[in-house]
Design an enzyme around this catalytic site. Sequence first.
Site, PDB file in Angstrom:
ATOM      1  N   SER A  96       0.852  -1.187   0.000  1.00 59.50           N
ATOM      2  CA  SER A  96       0.000   0.000   0.000  1.00 59.50           C
ATOM      3  C   SER A  96       0.888   1.237   0.000  1.00 59.50           C
ATOM      4  CB  SER A  96      -0.893   0.010   1.246  1.00 59.50           C
ATOM      5  OG  SER A  96      -1.541   1.254   1.409  1.00 59.50           O
TER       6      SER A  96
ATOM      7  N   TYR B   1      -2.555  -0.798  10.326  1.00 58.95           N
ATOM      8  CA  TYR B   1      -2.595  -1.111   8.897  1.00 58.95           C
ATOM      9  C   TYR B   1      -1.362  -0.566   8.184  1.00 58.95           C
ATOM     10  CZ  TYR B   1      -4.499  -1.588   4.159  1.00 58.95           C
ATOM     11  OH  TYR B   1      -4.697  -1.928   2.839  1.00 58.95           O
TER      12      TYR B   1
END
Length: 280
Positions: free
Chosen positions: A163, A176
């Site tokens: 990501s 995350y």
Amino acid sequence: MRKVDLGGKVCVITGAGGILCSEFAKALGACGAKIALLDLNEQAAAKVAEKINQNGGNAIAVGCNVLVRDSLVEAKKIVNEKLGKVDVLINGAGGNNPKGSTQKDTYEPGDIDDEAVKSFFDLDPDGIRFVFDLNFLGTLLPTQVFAEDMARNEDGIILNVSSMNAFCPLTRIPAYSGAKAAISNFTQWLAVHFAKTGIRVNAIAPGFFLTAQNKALLTNEDGSYTERSHKILNATPMKRFGVPEDLLGTLLFLVDNEQSAFVTGVVIPVDGGFSAYSGV
């Protein structure tokens, strides 16, 4: 979309029932690959497999928990029996959990004593652990199981999903962001570890895409963008959210041994410039 020749290749995709990985599966299926769609929600994966097969492809859905080795081993048996030895693994399973997120972007004096505010000091260790397990162990364990075929064959491709959080952590979601940073690091480690086997290991780092997981965070009930969405778009030079099709060119490049034969250990952001923008 430019197609590559993946005829006869067996591709395993975890998290294949989701928005992004289902598009990965369709694109690879259109290139001739035999697709095994693994998901905890087997019904969601089955719907994607049905669409691929209707379009002349060869796909199966397999219910699987990426955090349980026995489940992965059983899934591999099914894949090997129905499709053959694994040539490509896409580790797409992952996600976040509200228990690993703060309520505000930044801590403000007094938040620690305000019961109405969920601050850094209120983060739930179980939530943090869940996010790290799902993203990191949910990549490591499938790789241990499915890369066995590649190691024995001395050929193969592993593609992880990182990501843009891994380049620069977002506010509110420390678990995350940290877990995806671990994926990028693990991608580099695996690439070096497997370099002599013929296995290439790379990762795609998507920017902001509207998915089922983040829809409530990024859109209001009437479909308009939330305040956080506007912050994101203001920090995205291309001024839009990504769509799944935006990832397919990078996907096909990385799984094509003719185009990317000497490419391993890279993490490619596909984020409209988000990770490159300093804000000024």
